[in-house]
Design an enzyme around this catalytic site. Structure first.
Site, PDB file in Angstrom:
ATOM      1  N   ASN A  90       0.833  -1.208   0.000  1.00 31.10           N
ATOM      2  CA  ASN A  90       0.000   0.000   0.000  1.00 31.10           C
ATOM      3  C   ASN A  90       0.865   1.253   0.000  1.00 31.10           C
ATOM      4  O   ASN A  90       1.862   1.336   0.714  1.00 31.10           O
ATOM      5  CB  ASN A  90      -0.934   0.009   1.212  1.00 31.10           C
ATOM      6  CG  ASN A  90      -1.957  -1.103   1.117  1.00 31.10           C
ATOM      7  OD1 ASN A  90      -2.114  -1.702   0.056  1.00 31.10           O
ATOM      8  ND2 ASN A  90      -2.651  -1.381   2.204  1.00 31.10           N
ATOM      9  N   HIS A 114       6.080  -0.631  -2.440  1.00 31.42           N
ATOM     10  CA  HIS A 114       5.659   0.048  -3.676  1.00 31.42           C
ATOM     11  C   HIS A 114       5.673   1.573  -3.542  1.00 31.42           C
ATOM     12  O   HIS A 114       5.055   2.268  -4.347  1.00 31.42           O
ATOM     13  CB  HIS A 114       4.274  -0.442  -4.121  1.00 31.42           C
ATOM     14  CG  HIS A 114       4.290  -1.852  -4.627  1.00 31.42           C
ATOM     15  ND1 HIS A 114       3.159  -2.602  -4.826  1.00 31.42           N
ATOM     16  CD2 HIS A 114       5.334  -2.663  -4.984  1.00 31.42           C
ATOM     17  CE1 HIS A 114       3.494  -3.804  -5.281  1.00 31.42           C
ATOM     18  NE2 HIS A 114       4.804  -3.871  -5.366  1.00 31.42           N
ATOM     19  N   CYS A 122      11.407  13.445  -8.941  1.00 33.46           N
ATOM     20  CA  CYS A 122      11.764  13.733 -10.323  1.00 33.46           C
ATOM     21  C   CYS A 122      11.809  12.430 -11.120  1.00 33.46           C
ATOM     22  O   CYS A 122      12.260  11.409 -10.611  1.00 33.46           O
ATOM     23  CB  CYS A 122      13.120  14.423 -10.379  1.00 33.46           C
ATOM     24  SG  CYS A 122      13.648  14.769 -12.065  1.00 33.46           S
ATOM     25  N   CYS A 125      16.140  12.831 -12.149  1.00 31.40           N
ATOM     26  CA  CYS A 125      17.217  12.891 -11.157  1.00 31.40           C
ATOM     27  C   CYS A 125      16.721  12.448  -9.772  1.00 31.40           C
ATOM     28  O   CYS A 125      15.641  11.904  -9.633  1.00 31.40           O
ATOM     29  CB  CYS A 125      17.837  14.291 -11.125  1.00 31.40           C
ATOM     30  SG  CYS A 125      16.819  15.534 -10.312  1.00 31.40           S
ATOM     31  N   CYS A 171      10.753  19.525 -12.006  1.00 33.37           N
ATOM     32  CA  CYS A 171      11.890  19.426 -11.097  1.00 33.37           C
ATOM     33  C   CYS A 171      12.647  20.757 -11.051  1.00 33.37           C
ATOM     34  O   CYS A 171      13.059  21.258 -12.096  1.00 33.37           O
ATOM     35  CB  CYS A 171      12.808  18.312 -11.553  1.00 33.37           C
ATOM     36  SG  CYS A 171      14.286  18.160 -10.538  1.00 33.37           S
ATOM     37  N   CYS A 174      16.429  19.907 -12.449  1.00 31.05           N
ATOM     38  CA  CYS A 174      16.769  19.561 -13.836  1.00 31.05           C
ATOM     39  C   CYS A 174      15.660  19.887 -14.829  1.00 31.05           C
ATOM     40  O   CYS A 174      15.849  19.706 -16.032  1.00 31.05           O
ATOM     41  CB  CYS A 174      17.162  18.083 -13.934  1.00 31.05           C
ATOM     42  SG  CYS A 174      15.758  16.955 -13.886  1.00 31.05           S
ATOM     43  N   THR A 214      -4.315  -8.954  -0.360  1.00 31.97           N
ATOM     44  CA  THR A 214      -3.576  -8.783  -1.618  1.00 31.97           C
ATOM     45  C   THR A 214      -3.890  -9.915  -2.582  1.00 31.97           C
ATOM     46  O   THR A 214      -4.078 -11.053  -2.156  1.00 31.97           O
ATOM     47  CB  THR A 214      -2.048  -8.697  -1.396  1.00 31.97           C
ATOM     48  OG1 THR A 214      -1.394  -8.644  -2.673  1.00 31.97           O
ATOM     49  CG2 THR A 214      -1.505  -9.865  -0.598  1.00 31.97           C
ATOM     50  N   PRO A 240     -11.097 -12.428   1.366  1.00 29.58           N
ATOM     51  CA  PRO A 240     -12.399 -13.058   1.064  1.00 29.58           C
ATOM     52  C   PRO A 240     -12.320 -13.973  -0.148  1.00 29.58           C
ATOM     53  O   PRO A 240     -13.112 -14.902  -0.273  1.00 29.58           O
ATOM     54  CB  PRO A 240     -13.333 -11.870   0.775  1.00 29.58           C
ATOM     55  CG  PRO A 240     -12.660 -10.669   1.361  1.00 29.58           C
ATOM     56  CD  PRO A 240     -11.179 -10.953   1.333  1.00 29.58           C
ATOM     57  N   ALA A 257     -10.495  -8.106   6.155  1.00 33.81           N
ATOM     58  CA  ALA A 257      -9.373  -7.923   7.081  1.00 33.81           C
ATOM     59  C   ALA A 257      -9.788  -7.216   8.369  1.00 33.81           C
ATOM     60  O   ALA A 257      -9.290  -7.549   9.451  1.00 33.81           O
ATOM     61  CB  ALA A 257      -8.268  -7.128   6.390  1.00 33.81           C
TER      62      ALA A 257
HETATM   63  P1  NAD Z   1      -5.415  -5.476  -5.491  1.00 30.11           P
HETATM   64  O1  NAD Z   1      -6.247  -4.287  -5.732  1.00 30.11           O
HETATM   65  O2  NAD Z   1      -4.812  -6.181  -6.629  1.00 30.11           O
HETATM   66  O3  NAD Z   1      -6.285  -6.601  -4.743  1.00 30.11           O
HETATM   67  C1  NAD Z   1      -6.967  -6.381  -3.578  1.00 30.11           C
HETATM   68  C2  NAD Z   1      -7.133  -7.700  -2.850  1.00 30.11           C
HETATM   69  O4  NAD Z   1      -7.771  -7.441  -1.622  1.00 30.11           O
HETATM   70  C3  NAD Z   1      -8.004  -8.732  -3.576  1.00 30.11           C
HETATM   71  O5  NAD Z   1      -7.376  -9.987  -3.506  1.00 30.11           O
HETATM   72  C4  NAD Z   1      -9.302  -8.737  -2.780  1.00 30.11           C
HETATM   73  O6  NAD Z   1      -9.929 -10.010  -2.772  1.00 30.11           O
HETATM   74  C5  NAD Z   1      -8.818  -8.358  -1.415  1.00 30.11           C
HETATM   75  N1  NAD Z   1      -9.800  -7.667  -0.579  1.00 30.11           N
HETATM   76  C6  NAD Z   1     -10.768  -6.801  -0.943  1.00 30.11           C
HETATM   77  N2  NAD Z   1     -11.405  -6.328   0.137  1.00 30.11           N
HETATM   78  C7  NAD Z   1     -10.809  -6.901   1.220  1.00 30.11           C
HETATM   79  C8  NAD Z   1     -11.006  -6.808   2.608  1.00 30.11           C
HETATM   80  N3  NAD Z   1     -11.955  -5.999   3.133  1.00 30.11           N
HETATM   81  N4  NAD Z   1     -10.211  -7.544   3.434  1.00 30.11           N
HETATM   82  C9  NAD Z   1      -9.252  -8.346   2.923  1.00 30.11           C
HETATM   83  N5  NAD Z   1      -9.021  -8.477   1.595  1.00 30.11           N
HETATM   84  C10 NAD Z   1      -9.794  -7.769   0.762  1.00 30.11           C
HETATM   85  O7  NAD Z   1      -4.311  -5.059  -4.453  1.00 30.11           O
HETATM   86  P2  NAD Z   1      -2.791  -5.453  -4.302  1.00 30.11           P
HETATM   87  O8  NAD Z   1      -2.661  -6.944  -4.315  1.00 30.11           O
HETATM   88  O9  NAD Z   1      -2.316  -4.708  -3.116  1.00 30.11           O
HETATM   89  O10 NAD Z   1      -2.028  -4.935  -5.613  1.00 30.11           O
HETATM   90  C11 NAD Z   1      -2.383  -3.787  -6.300  1.00 30.11           C
HETATM   91  C12 NAD Z   1      -1.339  -2.727  -6.475  1.00 30.11           C
HETATM   92  O11 NAD Z   1      -2.006  -1.502  -6.324  1.00 30.11           O
HETATM   93  C13 NAD Z   1      -0.248  -2.669  -5.450  1.00 30.11           C
HETATM   94  O12 NAD Z   1       0.912  -2.369  -6.129  1.00 30.11           O
HETATM   95  C14 NAD Z   1      -0.576  -1.491  -4.543  1.00 30.11           C
HETATM   96  O13 NAD Z   1       0.596  -0.727  -4.303  1.00 30.11           O
HETATM   97  C15 NAD Z   1      -1.508  -0.644  -5.344  1.00 30.11           C
HETATM   98  N6  NAD Z   1      -2.668  -0.090  -4.607  1.00 30.11           N
HETATM   99  C16 NAD Z   1      -2.493   0.495  -3.385  1.00 30.11           C
HETATM  100  C17 NAD Z   1      -3.591   0.987  -2.693  1.00 30.11           C
HETATM  101  C18 NAD Z   1      -3.382   1.614  -1.336  1.00 30.11           C
HETATM  102  O14 NAD Z   1      -2.285   2.078  -1.045  1.00 30.11           O
HETATM  103  N7  NAD Z   1      -4.385   1.644  -0.481  1.00 30.11           N
HETATM  104  C19 NAD Z   1      -4.855   0.911  -3.232  1.00 30.11           C
HETATM  105  C20 NAD Z   1      -5.014   0.322  -4.495  1.00 30.11           C
HETATM  106  C21 NAD Z   1      -3.898  -0.188  -5.155  1.00 30.11           C
HETATM  107 ZN    ZN Z   2      15.285  16.378 -11.660  1.00 29.85          ZN
END
Ligand code: NAD
Ligand code: ZN
Length: 279
Positions: A90, A114, A122, A125, A171, A174, A214, A240, A257
């Site tokens: 996240n 991530h 930038c 740079c 930036c 640069c 995830t 889920p 979760a």
């Molecule tokens: P994803 O969006 O691919 O998948 C989300 C997962 O969460 C799914 O498997 C789904 O079944 C599960 N899910 C949905 N609701 C849930 C809950 N209430 N409790 C538990 N599980 C639940 O997410 P990812 O696998 O993290 O990959 C996506 C990419 O997107 C990553 O690189 C991430 O950095 C980025 N992203 C980040 C955010 C954030 O920072 N909040 C939000 C969206 C995407």
């Molecule tokens: Zn720069």
């Protein structure tokens, strides 16, 4: 203290109950656009303005969101565990803003693999700055016990920052376009962050590995989770829906979760012999 070693890996699903959309499903779409196509270097080259608009909206949504009981449960586990590392995909700051018994997660215990959505860097740079995430008024008094927010309810607090103007930042060093400090699809992870995870894995194997919210679509997520687990340890998936990691898990919790993690953490701490008076 609880003499067990933990690795927790989280994804977008852990922030879903705070009102932050995941990338999967129709909720993830923005103006009918697929995030998997927007979060790419190609999209930024073709239309940096559009990509910035998307990130500004997401930043704003995250600012007004509150950590949910899943984030708080992870802070609690970290506070009691002997050894603990959270690897999160996240880019939001909800793990860092979450509290348990007045404590927050130390930055030493979290790797944002991530990146950080509040960083602007930038695209050529090393120049970077953080816009931070100012806390909404009153959030400082939100504790785990009295301030638990209901699942799916994001607080509607007016944005506290107007730093997000329309222009694409350039930036000052640069002149190249600035971009959000996140890892896009197809990009490399930061070596220093990989090293932090690998060092933790190399020190000792984990009694409990928890992977929550995830899709585990990236090979390194499955690899770390599987390699971290001690042969006698547990690999617990909280999601889920099934994922490519599910066949490797020793325990599957098919629940949101925010429901599963507080209960799981309490169970783990009790089974590890944790007593409140020991603190
Ligand atoms: P994803 O969006 O691919 O998948 C989300 C997962 O969460 C799914 O498997 C789904 O079944 C599960 N899910 C949905 N609701 C849930 C809950 N209430 N409790 C538990 N599980 C639940 O997410 P990812 O696998 O993290 O990959 C996506 C990419 O997107 C990553 O690189 C991430 O950095 C980025 N992203 C980040 C955010 C954030 O920072 N909040 C939000 C969206 C995407
Ligand atoms: Zn720069």
């Amino acid at each position: 203290m609880c003499a067990m070693r933990f690795l927790v890996i989280t994804g977008a699903g852990v922030s879903a109950e705070s009102g932050i959309p995941t990338f999967r499903g129709k909720d993830g779409y923005w103006r009918n656009l697929d995030p998997a196509k927007l979060a790419t270097p190609e999209a930024f080259v073709n239309n940096p303005k559009l990509v910035w608009e998307w990130y500004r909206e997401r930043r704003q949504r995250i600012r007004t969101a509150q950590p949910n009981p899943a984030h708080a449960a992870i802070v609690k586990l970290a506070a009691y565990a002997d050894a603990f590392l959270l690897v999160t995909q996240n880019v939001d700051d909800l793990h860092l803003r979450a509290e348990s018994e007045g404590q927050r997660l130390s930055r030493r215990k979290i790797v944002q693999i991530h990146g950080d959505i509040f960083e602007t860097r930038c695209s050529r740079c090393e120049f970077a700055f953080s816009t931070g995430s100012p806390e909404p008024p009153g959030s400082g008094v939100v504790g785990v016990d009295n301030g638990r927010l209901r699942a799916g309810v994001a607080r509607s607090i007016a944005p506290t920052s107007t730093e997000e103007d329309e222009a694409i930042p350039q930036c000052p060093e640069c002149g190249e376009l600035m971009r959000p400090g996140v890892v896009w699809f197809g990009e490399q992870l930061e070596l220093q962050k990989i090293e932090r995870v690998e060092n933790y894995l190399a020190q000792a194997s984990c009694d409990v590995v928890i992977v929550a919210g995830t899709t585990a679509a990236f090979g390194y997520i499955i690899d770390w989770a599987v390699r971290a687990r001690d042969p006698d340890g547990r690999l617990i998936e909280v999601n889920p829906d099934p994922t490519p990691l599910s066949p490797f898990a020793t325990h599957l919790i098919r629940e949101p979760a925010g429901v599963a993690l507080p209960r799981l953490v309490d169970e783990l701490l009790v089974s590890a012999g944790w007593r409140r008076t020991m603190r």
